[in-house]
Design an enzyme around this catalytic site. Structure first.
Site, PDB file in Angstrom:
ATOM      1  N   LYS A  41     -20.365  -9.872 -10.651  1.00  0.00           N
ATOM      2  CA  LYS A  41     -20.280  -8.969  -9.493  1.00  0.00           C
ATOM      3  C   LYS A  41     -21.258  -7.801  -9.613  1.00  0.00           C
ATOM      4  CE  LYS A  41     -19.225  -6.977  -5.848  1.00  0.00           C
ATOM      5  NZ  LYS A  41     -18.149  -6.737  -4.964  1.00  0.00           N
TER       6      LYS A  41
ATOM      7  N   GLU B 259     -15.046 -10.204  -5.244  1.00  0.00           N
ATOM      8  CA  GLU B 259     -15.339 -10.500  -3.824  1.00  0.00           C
ATOM      9  C   GLU B 259     -16.814 -10.246  -3.557  1.00  0.00           C
ATOM     10  OE1 GLU B 259     -16.119  -8.095  -1.448  1.00  0.00           O
ATOM     11  OE2 GLU B 259     -15.907  -6.330  -2.725  1.00  0.00           O
TER      12      GLU B 259
ATOM     13  N   ALA C 104     -37.218  -3.414   4.853  1.00  0.00           N
ATOM     14  CA  ALA C 104     -37.549  -2.046   4.422  1.00  0.00           C
ATOM     15  C   ALA C 104     -36.901  -1.056   5.384  1.00  0.00           C
ATOM     16  CB  ALA C 104     -39.065  -1.875   4.431  1.00  0.00           C
TER      17      ALA C 104
ATOM     18  N   CYS D   9     -20.481   0.310  -1.815  1.00  0.00           N
ATOM     19  CA  CYS D   9     -20.699  -0.637  -2.922  1.00  0.00           C
ATOM     20  C   CYS D   9     -21.994  -0.402  -3.694  1.00  0.00           C
ATOM     21  CB  CYS D   9     -20.655  -2.058  -2.383  1.00  0.00           C
ATOM     22  SG  CYS D   9     -19.134  -2.393  -1.506  1.00  0.00           S
TER      23      CYS D   9
ATOM     24  N   ASP E  34       0.857  -1.188   0.000  1.00  0.00           N
ATOM     25  CA  ASP E  34       0.000   0.000   0.000  1.00  0.00           C
ATOM     26  C   ASP E  34       0.888   1.231   0.000  1.00  0.00           C
ATOM     27  OD1 ASP E  34      -3.217   0.383   0.720  1.00  0.00           O
ATOM     28  OD2 ASP E  34      -1.977   2.154   1.089  1.00  0.00           O
TER      29      ASP E  34
ATOM     30  N   ASN F  36     -24.680  -7.320  -7.212  1.00  0.00           N
ATOM     31  CA  ASN F  36     -24.905  -6.156  -6.338  1.00  0.00           C
ATOM     32  C   ASN F  36     -26.149  -5.372  -6.763  1.00  0.00           C
ATOM     33  OD1 ASN F  36     -22.880  -6.645  -4.550  1.00  0.00           O
ATOM     34  ND2 ASN F  36     -21.682  -4.812  -5.007  1.00  0.00           N
TER      35      ASN F  36
ATOM     36  N   LYS G 247     -22.587   3.029  -5.590  1.00  0.00           N
ATOM     37  CA  LYS G 247     -21.600   3.204  -6.659  1.00  0.00           C
ATOM     38  C   LYS G 247     -21.787   2.153  -7.765  1.00  0.00           C
ATOM     39  CE  LYS G 247     -17.631   1.285  -5.903  1.00  0.00           C
ATOM     40  NZ  LYS G 247     -16.390   0.613  -6.112  1.00  0.00           N
TER      41      LYS G 247
ATOM     42  N   GLY H  47     -26.828   2.175   1.667  1.00  0.00           N
ATOM     43  CA  GLY H  47     -25.697   3.102   1.534  1.00  0.00           C
ATOM     44  C   GLY H  47     -24.442   2.272   1.368  1.00  0.00           C
TER      45      GLY H  47
ATOM     46  N   PHE I 213     -32.324  -9.552   2.410  1.00  0.00           N
ATOM     47  CA  PHE I 213     -32.367  -8.274   1.696  1.00  0.00           C
ATOM     48  C   PHE I 213     -33.786  -7.812   1.368  1.00  0.00           C
ATOM     49  CE2 PHE I 213     -28.039  -6.792   0.996  1.00  0.00           C
ATOM     50  CZ  PHE I 213     -27.402  -7.804   1.687  1.00  0.00           C
TER      51      PHE I 213
END
Ligand code: UGA
Length: 445
Positions: free
Chosen positions: A207, A151, A255, A263, A30, A211, A266, A260, A252
């Site tokens: 992926k 991932e 309600a 992931c 990093d 999402n 975006k 937010g 999921f």
């Protein structure tokens, strides 16, 4: 096996520590000195349950090393995970400049065959660009493969998700890459976890499509919750009844004030952009995003409807992180909601078990914004309590103590933390999402 991880962010760090725990030897690269100095001392820069403990264990065993020298990382192993950031740019597309930079670094330091693996979420066919950039910048004719291994970790339960994933997806173009993955993921396959081998383009799409689908489930139930309020049905009962159908599933379908995090918001936008670039109508997913944004504005409207004048009201807020068990506040609904109430000059008393310091970087403490380290203290003299994150400790709160501390027993709950009938018994004016709103004074419109 020896593994290099480029990028010690949330994905990189969990991947590095997870593979180290399986007996692999990891070099994590990093660029940020502040992050590296923490990590080398065994301090995780993010809050994730179990991460610090596992990090310290692996450092102690000598299984994980950190460096800022990219050349050391690249020469360390043949397997390189790309875990750099892919943030959203102004036009909604993913900003892939860090992926390009890392690809150039890899090309310039390659000392033999490498399998370069995209782990961060990237738009479909990014692997083609990674290949092109590496080829253009290679100094010698060295063989390499680029693969995609997305991932599916959730913040707050990332280590569990690493150990027990629903599936592992790898997108490869060569037998050699396929064999390396089979060896790497042997411990998972032995446990019966499916290793899905596909092409890089399909893996990249899996992926984004996953999402966006999960985000769609959330927006769907949120849309239904609006109707529930109008017709007097309980959205949690509706979701439960739907979830028993295996084709729908129970997960999921909570309600609330919407999704937010770093992931879903975006990735949904990036997926729409990809479709747009290919001339495909993704208006279904556009609606998912619109519904999600509306959750926040509707909740603010609800606060105004219940409290009427906001100026100078003491409003306690429980929960600032975008979801429980994390200190992450990226794209959290709390930012919009607190921001609007601040504009309207409310006195805000904020509490979150882990996200306080991160939230302070956006909303510093001042006269009308105060932070508390005890959730009950935040309630002193409050005209209302807002619940914005579903932390377990809120579910188990002592409601008598809550009532005693508040000036008025009004709770506006964005996460359906309590049962309306229990709140009615306790004498609260209780408003939640898609359920009966108990309003003894008859002020609710
Ligand atoms: C999400 C995916 O769930 C992971 O599979 C994926 O790997 C990850 O994004 C990623 O791309 O890196 P994450 O954003 O960490 O994980 O958290 P989730 O548990 O998915 O929650 C996202 C948001 O949806 C939270 O704000 C949460 O409060 C909200 N949510 C979730 C709901 O409003 N209702 C629900 O029923 C579930």
């Amino acid at each position: 096996m020896k593994i290099t991880v480029i990028g010690a962010g949330y994905v990189g760090l969990v991947t590095a520590v997870g593979f180290a725990d399986l007996g692999n030897e990891i070099m994590c690269v990093d660029k940020m000195p502040s992050k590296l100095s923490k990590l080398s001392k065994g301090i995780s820069p993010i809050y994730e349950p179990g991460l610090t403990e596992l990090l310290q264990k692996q450092i102690g065993k000598g299984k994980i090393h950190f460096t800022d020298k990219i050349e050391d990382g690249i020469t360390f192993s043949d397997i390189i995970f790309l875990c750099v950031g892919t943030p959203q740019s102004d036009d909604g597309k993913a900003d892939l400049s860090q992926v390009e930079e890392a690809s150039i670094d890899i090309a310039q330091n390659m000392n033999g065959y490498k399998l370069i693996i995209e782990k961060s979420t990237v738009p479909v066919n990014t692997h083609q660009w990674v290949k092109t950039v590496i080829k253009r910048n290679l100094k010698k004719d060295i063989k390499f493969d680029v693969a995609s291994n997305p991932e599916f970790l959730k913040e707050g339960s990332a280590l569990d998700d690493f150990v027990n994933p629903d599936r592992i997806v790898v997108g490869v173009e060569s037998e050699k890459a396929k064999d390396i993955f089979k060896e790497l993921y042997k411990p998972f396959v032995k446990k019966g976890i499916s290793l899905i081998i596909t092409t890089p383009a399909a893996a990249e799409l899996i992926k984004h499509a996953s999402n966006s689908f999960l985000a769609m489930k959330i927006s769907y139930i949120n849309m239904v919750s609006e109707l529930c309020e109008k017709v007097g049905a309980d959205v949690d009962m509706v979701a439960e009844g739907m979830g028993y159908d295996k084709r729908i599933g129970k997960d999921f379908l909570c309600a609330g004030i919407g999704y937010g995090g770093s992931c879903f918001p975006k990735d949904v936008k990036a997926f729409i952009k990809i479709a747009e670039e290919h001339g495909i109508d993704f208006s279904l997913i556009e609606e998912v995003d619109k519904i999600n944004i509306k959750r926040r504005t509707n909740f603010i409207k609800r606060i105004k409807n219940v409290l009427w004048i906001i100026k100078d009201k003491n409003i306690a807020v429980w929960g600032l992180s975008f979801k429980p068990n994390t200190d992450d506040i990226r794209e959290a609904p709390s930012i919009d909601i607190v921001g609007e109430l601040e504009k309207l000059k409310a006195n805000l008393k904020l509490y979150d078990p882990k996200a306080r310091e991160n939230f302070k970087s956006i909303f510093p403490e001042k006269q009308n914004i105060k932070y508390f380290d005890d959730k009950y203290k935040a309630l002193k003299n409050a005209d209302a309590l807002l619940i914005l994150t579903d932390w377990d400790e809120f579910k188990g709160a002592d409601l008598d103590k809550v009532k005693e501390n508040m000036r008025l027993p009004i709770i506006i709950d964005g996460r359906n933390t309590y049962q309306p009938k229990d709140m009615k018994k306790k004498g609260f004016e209780y408003y939640s999402i898609g359920r009966e709103n108990f309003d003894p004074k008859g002020v609710w419109k």
